[in-house]
Design an enzyme around this catalytic site. Structure first.
Site, PDB file in Angstrom:
ATOM      1  N   GLY A  49       0.706  -1.265   0.131  1.00  0.00           N
ATOM      2  CA  GLY A  49      -0.261  -0.019  -0.051  1.00  0.00           C
ATOM      3  C   GLY A  49       0.891   1.318  -0.106  1.00  0.00           C
ATOM      4  O   GLY A  49       2.136   1.237   0.042  1.00  0.00           O
ATOM      5  N   GLY A  58       0.690   5.555   1.432  1.00  0.00           N
ATOM      6  CA  GLY A  58      -0.098   6.694   2.207  1.00  0.00           C
ATOM      7  C   GLY A  58       0.905   7.709   2.122  1.00  0.00           C
ATOM      8  O   GLY A  58       1.818   8.218   1.522  1.00  0.00           O
ATOM      9  N   PHE A 105       2.896   8.731   4.386  1.00  0.00           N
ATOM     10  CA  PHE A 105       4.340   8.496   4.964  1.00  0.00           C
ATOM     11  C   PHE A 105       5.187   7.965   3.757  1.00  0.00           C
ATOM     12  O   PHE A 105       6.180   8.420   3.726  1.00  0.00           O
ATOM     13  CB  PHE A 105       3.930   7.479   6.014  1.00  0.00           C
ATOM     14  N   GLY A 106       4.589   7.088   3.104  1.00  0.00           N
ATOM     15  CA  GLY A 106       5.432   6.393   1.976  1.00  0.00           C
ATOM     16  C   GLY A 106       4.795   5.284   1.501  1.00  0.00           C
ATOM     17  O   GLY A 106       3.512   5.041   1.574  1.00  0.00           O
ATOM     18  N   VAL A 161       4.439   0.834   1.484  1.00  0.00           N
ATOM     19  CA  VAL A 161       4.648  -0.206   2.478  1.00  0.00           C
ATOM     20  C   VAL A 161       4.936  -1.471   1.992  1.00  0.00           C
ATOM     21  O   VAL A 161       4.084  -1.848   0.865  1.00  0.00           O
ATOM     22  CB  VAL A 161       3.315  -0.374   3.610  1.00  0.00           C
ATOM     23  N   LYS A 178       7.780  -0.355   6.286  1.00  0.00           N
ATOM     24  CA  LYS A 178       7.191   1.148   5.719  1.00  0.00           C
ATOM     25  C   LYS A 178       8.284   2.001   5.635  1.00  0.00           C
ATOM     26  O   LYS A 178       9.094   2.290   6.356  1.00  0.00           O
ATOM     27  CB  LYS A 178       6.301   1.582   6.844  1.00  0.00           C
ATOM     28  N   ASP A 199      -6.341  10.018  14.657  1.00  0.00           N
ATOM     29  CA  ASP A 199      -6.476   9.730  13.324  1.00  0.00           C
ATOM     30  C   ASP A 199      -7.195   8.389  13.114  1.00  0.00           C
ATOM     31  O   ASP A 199      -6.526   7.500  12.443  1.00  0.00           O
ATOM     32  CB  ASP A 199      -5.247   9.542  12.458  1.00  0.00           C
TER      33      ASP A 199
END
Length: 459
Positions: free
Chosen positions: A112, A114, A116-117, A119, A139, A239
């Protein structure tokens, strides 16, 4: 993930205080500074970015919010607790090791992506682990993304301290310097069934049965309760959403992504004043309007996810008709007490749910979504309510269970606890089998596409 910029606020003073109080002595921060210039946070932003881990500050108030465990005066901050025990519990990985574990971050192993970056699925050798290695999720921070070192460090600190069956386990981290610059990675336990978001909204996945939905909701609630009351200091998750609820091989819910987590208010204060950050559609309106963050902000987000579980719809969906795009506005048209309430229930369940249970879940969601935060229940109350609903997780006649499922001459009887457990296990195994078939078909399609791309073209 939806992001937008909103109004400026007078939170710079608070953020400056956070910056001064950051702790940077941990091993995770040894190779790089743990502060970021305040210029990067000049605007209030809805995103997956996070503020620093630090001692909470709020406006004065006569009320006092206290953690359920530990004394406020003697409570240690998350960074302090991390220095004492978290730093020794996490393993530090080398960048080369993690690059090898993911076949140089192969797109075929990508799970996946997101704020952050990305995974990736990988295999690493752990002390005491199997000789063939342990499957993990890795991640990798995107240096050009919205989240930076400060958020990476926040997650290391929080996950290095917390320990609960309904929180994802952080195995270790990487903080190396390479030719391409600083490398920031996190290594988690692998969650075989991805996220609640995948199972609710991705039609490629089998339908998530009603009883499993209840178990996931209860597990996520117990994870939030632990954060709110089970530590020396209160922790606000900030979150909570379906995509941050991971599911293991037994569909046990585990909260992930602590980049936005914050310590709760200190003694003598009712809230934390902070820049407004979160995900559109899940953030409590009082938090968005004032920047005042409390555990009741998490409770609001939990109410949103409860309605997503009931309806199989996202909190915001621009692809639907205009009057159905905002989930909370749409469900208000069909109150739990009305005869038309069943219209909001996920049609993919095909009537296989407890009618009494769904009404109770809707009422619980409504209490979580109360306009004033003081009127919302604490997570302890939410957990107790969910446990009561679990008594109605078996299918009932009103929920649409087919009468043809029993022989016509068989005398109807109330299902025993064993009957319910067997039925639940059977549905779970069928769901896992279908999920495995779907994963295999996706892998086959990827292989064929790669094979076709590699084939030489004829001139």
């Amino acid at each position: 993930m939806l992001c937008f910029r909103c109004f400026r606020s007078n939170t710079e003073k608070v953020e400056g205080e956070e910056k001064r109080r950051e702790v940077s002595a941990s091993p995770a921060a040894a190779s790089v500074p743990s502060t970021i210039s305040t210029g990067e946070r000049s605007n209030l932003t809805f995103s997956t970015a996070s503020s620093a881990v630090g001692t909470s500050v709020s406006e004065g108030s006569s009320a006092v919010v206290r953690p359920a465990s530990g004394s406020v005066s003697s409570a240690r901050s998350i960074p302090e607790q991390y220095e004492e025990r978290g730093a020794n519990s996490l393993r530090r990985f080398g960048f080369r090791e993690l690059r090898a574990a993911t076949s140089d971050f192969s797109r075929l192993l990508k799970l996946g992506e997101g704020g952050f970056g990305s995974v990736y699925k990988g295999v690493v050798r752990l002390p005491g682990g199997p000789a063939v290695g342990t499957v993990v999720a890795i991640k990798k921070l995107n240096p050009n993304g919205h989240q930076g070192h400060k958020q990476w460090l926040a997650e290391v600190h929080f996950l290095g301290v917390v320990e609960h069956p309904n929180l994802v386990k952080l195995i270790g981290y990487c903080a190396d310097q390479s030719k391409r610059g600083p490398q920031r990675l996190l290594v988690y336990e692998f969650m075989a069934n991805k996220t609640l978001d995948d199972h609710l909204f991705n039609k490629a996945y089998p339908v998530l049965p009603w009883d499993i939905r209840l178990e996931v909701a209860l597990g996520a609630a117990e994870g939030l309760l632990y954060l709110h009351e089970g530590l020396e200091v209160q922790v606000i998750y900030r979150d909570f959403k379906a995509s941050n609820i991971l599911l293991d091989e037994e569909f046990r819910a585990k909260l992930s992504d602590f980049g936005l987590a914050r310590e709760g208010p200190s003694a003598g204060h009712t809230h934390v004043s902070t820049a407004v950050m979160g995900t559109l559609g899940y953030a409590a309106p009082d938090y968005v309007e004032t920047g005042h963050l409390t555990t009741k902000s998490d409770v609001w987000s939990f109410g949103v996810v409860l309605y997503e579980i009931l309806t199989g719809r996202r909190s915001m969906d621009r692809k639907r008709p205009k009057n159905e795009q905002k989930l909370l506005e749409w469900v208000r048209l069909y109150p739990a007490e009305s005869k038309q309430f069943s219209k909001i229930i996920d049609t993919r369940l095909e009537g296989h749910y407890s009618k009494q249970g769904t009404r109770k879940i809707a009422k619980l969601a409504n209490s979580c979504l109360a306009k004033h935060r003081r009127d919302r229940p604490a997570m302890r109350e939410v957990v107790e309510s969910l446990k009561q609903v679990m008594q109605h997780k078996e299918l009932d006649a009103d929920g649409g269970a087919s009468a043809e499922s029993s022989p016509p001459n068989e005398v109807s009887r109330k299902p025993t606890t064993e009957d319910v457990a067997v039925a639940s296990a059977r549905r779970r195994m069928l769901h896992l089998a279908a999920l495995g078939e779907n994963a295999n078909s996706i892998a086959r399609r990827r292989f064929m596409l790669m094979r076709a791309a590699a084939a030489p073209t004829l001139s």
